[in-house]
Write a protein that holds these residues in place. Structure first.
Motif, PDB file in Angstrom:
ATOM      1  N   GLU A  63       9.635   0.969  -1.016  1.00 32.02           N
ATOM      2  CA  GLU A  63       9.157   1.503   0.250  1.00 32.02           C
ATOM      3  C   GLU A  63       8.076   2.557  -0.002  1.00 32.02           C
ATOM      4  O   GLU A  63       7.035   2.598   0.688  1.00 32.02           O
ATOM      5  CB  GLU A  63      10.328   2.126   1.000  1.00 32.02           C
ATOM      6  N   MET A  64       8.412   3.389  -0.996  1.00 30.32           N
ATOM      7  CA  MET A  64       7.466   4.453  -1.335  1.00 30.32           C
ATOM      8  C   MET A  64       6.114   3.853  -1.715  1.00 30.32           C
ATOM      9  O   MET A  64       5.058   4.269  -1.228  1.00 30.32           O
ATOM     10  CB  MET A  64       8.020   5.268  -2.524  1.00 30.32           C
ATOM     11  N   GLU A  65       6.217   2.811  -2.552  1.00 31.03           N
ATOM     12  CA  GLU A  65       4.964   2.179  -2.997  1.00 31.03           C
ATOM     13  C   GLU A  65       4.187   1.620  -1.814  1.00 31.03           C
ATOM     14  O   GLU A  65       2.959   1.790  -1.709  1.00 31.03           O
ATOM     15  CB  GLU A  65       5.301   1.057  -3.987  1.00 31.03           C
ATOM     16  N   GLN A  66       5.006   0.999  -0.938  1.00 30.45           N
ATOM     17  CA  GLN A  66       4.390   0.414   0.252  1.00 30.45           C
ATOM     18  C   GLN A  66       3.694   1.498   1.056  1.00 30.45           C
ATOM     19  O   GLN A  66       2.522   1.340   1.503  1.00 30.45           O
ATOM     20  CB  GLN A  66       5.474  -0.230   1.103  1.00 30.45           C
ATOM     21  N   GLU A  67       4.422   2.606   1.196  1.00 31.40           N
ATOM     22  CA  GLU A  67       3.897   3.740   1.977  1.00 31.40           C
ATOM     23  C   GLU A  67       2.595   4.238   1.335  1.00 31.40           C
ATOM     24  O   GLU A  67       1.577   4.460   2.021  1.00 31.40           O
ATOM     25  CB  GLU A  67       4.974   4.843   1.943  1.00 31.40           C
ATOM     26  N   VAL A  68       2.675   4.385   0.028  1.00 32.50           N
ATOM     27  CA  VAL A  68       1.488   4.845  -0.727  1.00 32.50           C
ATOM     28  C   VAL A  68       0.333   3.893  -0.492  1.00 32.50           C
ATOM     29  O   VAL A  68      -0.803   4.301  -0.201  1.00 32.50           O
ATOM     30  CB  VAL A  68       1.817   4.952  -2.233  1.00 32.50           C
ATOM     31  N   HIS A  69       0.694   2.615  -0.608  1.00 31.62           N
ATOM     32  CA  HIS A  69      -0.313   1.578  -0.424  1.00 31.62           C
ATOM     33  C   HIS A  69      -0.961   1.684   0.950  1.00 31.62           C
ATOM     34  O   HIS A  69      -2.213   1.688   1.076  1.00 31.62           O
ATOM     35  CB  HIS A  69       0.374   0.225  -0.594  1.00 31.62           C
ATOM     36  N   ARG A  70      -0.033   1.833   1.950  1.00 28.10           N
ATOM     37  CA  ARG A  70      -0.548   1.922   3.323  1.00 28.10           C
ATOM     38  C   ARG A  70      -1.430   3.154   3.482  1.00 28.10           C
ATOM     39  O   ARG A  70      -2.521   3.105   4.078  1.00 28.10           O
ATOM     40  CB  ARG A  70       0.619   1.975   4.309  1.00 28.10           C
ATOM     41  N   ALA A  71      -0.965   4.245   2.903  1.00 33.21           N
ATOM     42  CA  ALA A  71      -1.767   5.481   3.000  1.00 33.21           C
ATOM     43  C   ALA A  71      -3.129   5.292   2.343  1.00 33.21           C
ATOM     44  O   ALA A  71      -4.171   5.695   2.910  1.00 33.21           O
ATOM     45  CB  ALA A  71      -1.002   6.623   2.317  1.00 33.21           C
ATOM     46  N   GLN A 124      -9.813   2.996   4.734  1.00 31.75           N
ATOM     47  CA  GLN A 124     -10.415   2.648   6.021  1.00 31.75           C
ATOM     48  C   GLN A 124     -11.173   3.823   6.565  1.00 31.75           C
ATOM     49  O   GLN A 124     -12.374   3.725   6.991  1.00 31.75           O
ATOM     50  CB  GLN A 124      -9.285   2.249   7.007  1.00 31.75           C
ATOM     51  N   GLN A 125     -10.462   4.984   6.496  1.00 28.18           N
ATOM     52  CA  GLN A 125     -11.080   6.184   7.056  1.00 28.18           C
ATOM     53  C   GLN A 125     -12.332   6.556   6.255  1.00 28.18           C
ATOM     54  O   GLN A 125     -13.394   6.866   6.852  1.00 28.18           O
ATOM     55  CB  GLN A 125     -10.056   7.339   7.026  1.00 28.18           C
TER      56      GLN A 125
END
Lengths: 156, 287
Positions: A108-116, A122-123
């Motif tokens: 999940e953490m990795e996913q979160e990191v990835h999403r961030a 994007q930003q």
């Protein structure tokens, strides 16, 4: 003290007495004596049998007791074994569960990191584009260069 | 002593005289009032005292025993049943010991002989003057209370036994066997007269010895009681000698009575055992 007819009377009386005794006295008494002998013999035999049975029963009881003790010991040993087994199983299960939770959290953490990161990218891209837009506002037609812009965006 | 003053020999004779009923010299029937009268009555007279006392005693024995036999149960025996069973077992054991053939009559016969003779002999232990004295008061001139001191009683029984011996000898061996037993031994057939004489004496001696042994013992015992009683009765006035005599009568009667208990039982037992033995011999093929 003369011998006279008393002699005959005595003989007749004697024979009658013997006959009476033989007919009414002796047989019933002998019968009773035999019956009592049988009764006593039976009683003694029954006593002997009872004693024997008691011996057998006490032996059987001792055997049963022994067997029951054995069984109880077996049950206790089995229960102990089972308890250890359960504890072991629970330990293993707990460890597994913990590992699973840890790995889930990691993912999940990795996913979160990835999403961030994605969001950040994007930003940054938007910012860059915005900056570039601001710089190139006049020079670049957004519509004409859209294809190019998208390409850049994907490469970021 | 009975009533009137008697001399010693009269006293003794009085005690030894049976109450005899028969034909008196004058032709009527009645009780003899002296020994001579009794003697003159011949064979067809009856000793009332012997007959009545022995009948009463025999009936008493059979009454007690048959009552006990009727009430007997195989459970725990009580009282009279216990006593009767004890005697019956005693007789049964002793008959089994000396009688080897099978005959259901012998044991009851032995019991009857033993009990009846024992009771008759025991009459000897009653004080010697009491019953005759009471009888005299009731008008009875003589009373001999011990039936076995009357040879009529003992021979009566031994003749019964003799008849049985002859009967069973013939029944078991056949008439020929019985006659053979009398004539063919111990010297073989050529000594027949001698054989018959010896075996005949042997056979006849059985009832005679049975009867005379019992009669002799009881008669002698009775006689000694009479003599002891006479000794005490010979006191005339209160003196040292008389007191000594009276005292020794008491002591001697007691001593003789105690000793006599043994004789009474022993004679009954001997009569019974010999009867059983004679009957056993009658049942044997060879003896």
């Amino acid at each position: 003290m003369n011998i006279n007819a008393t002699l005959l009377g005595q003989t007749i009386m004697f024979i009658l007495f013997v006959w009476f005794c033989m007919r009414f006295v002796w047989p019933p008494i002998m019968q009773v004596l035999t019956a009592r002998k049988q009764l006593i013999a039976d009683g003694l035999a029954a006593g002997e049998r009872g004693k024997h049975e008691l011996e057998l029963a006490s032996r059987r009881a001792a055997e049963g007791m022994h067997e029951a003790k054995q069984k109880a010991a077996d049950v206790i040993a089995q229960a102990e074994k089972r308890a250890t087994q359960i504890i072991e199983e629970a330990k293993a299960h707990g460890k597994e569960e913990g590992d699973r939770l840890v790995s889930g959290a990691k993912a999940e953490m990795e996913q979160e990191v990835h999403r961030a990161k994605e969001l950040l990218r994007q930003q940054v891209a938007d910012l860059a584009i915005a900056g570039a837009e601001k710089i190139l506002r006049r020079e670049i037609d957004a519509k004409a260069h859209a294809e190019l812009l998208t390409l850049i965006k994907s490469e970021l | 002593m009975s009533g009137e003053t008697l001399t010693s020999s009269e006293y003794i004779r009085h005690h030894l005289q049976n109450l005899t009923f028969g034909k008196l010299p004058d032709g009527s029937w009645g009780i003899a009032h002296s020994a001579e009268q009794a003697k003159e009555m011949g064979f067809w007279a009856i000793n009332l005292d012997t007959t009545i006392v022995s009948f009463v005693l025999g009936a008493l024995f059979l009454f007690v025993f048959s009552r006990a036999a009727q009430k007997a149960s195989a459970g725990v025996p009580t009282g009279i049943q216990n006593f009767v069973e004890w005697i019956v077992e005693f007789i049964d054991t002793s008959v089994r010991g000396s009688f080897t053939a099978r005959n259901d009559m012998v044991a009851p016969l032995a019991l009857t002989i033993f009990a009846w003779i024992l009771l008759m002999n025991l009459m000897d232990l009653l004080p010697i003057d009491y019953l005759p004295l009471i009888a005299h008061a009731a008008g009875i001139p003589f009373l001999k209370v011990v039936p076995t001191t009357d040879p009529n009683a003992t021979f009566g029984m031994s003749i019964g036994v003799f008849v049985l011996v002859v009967f069973y000898s013939i029944k078991m061996k056949g008439l020929g066997g019985f006659v053979g037993e009398l004539t063919l031994q111990p010297f073989g057939k050529f000594g027949m007269p001698a054989n018959l004489f010896l075996e005949g004496v042997n056979l006849i001696a059985k009832p005679i010895s049975l009867a005379l042994r019992l009669f002799g013992n009881m008669y002698a015992g009775e006689m000694i009681f009479i003599l002891i009683a006479l000794m005490g009765a010979s006191w005339a006035s209160v003196s040292f000698g008389s007191t000594l005599l009276f005292g020794s009568q008491v002591v001697l009667s007691l001593g003789w009575a105690i000793f006599h208990i043994l004789i009474v039982t022993l004679q009954a037992f001997i009569f019974m055992t010999l009867t059983v033995v004679y009957l056993d011999m009658a049942h044997q093929e060879h003896h």
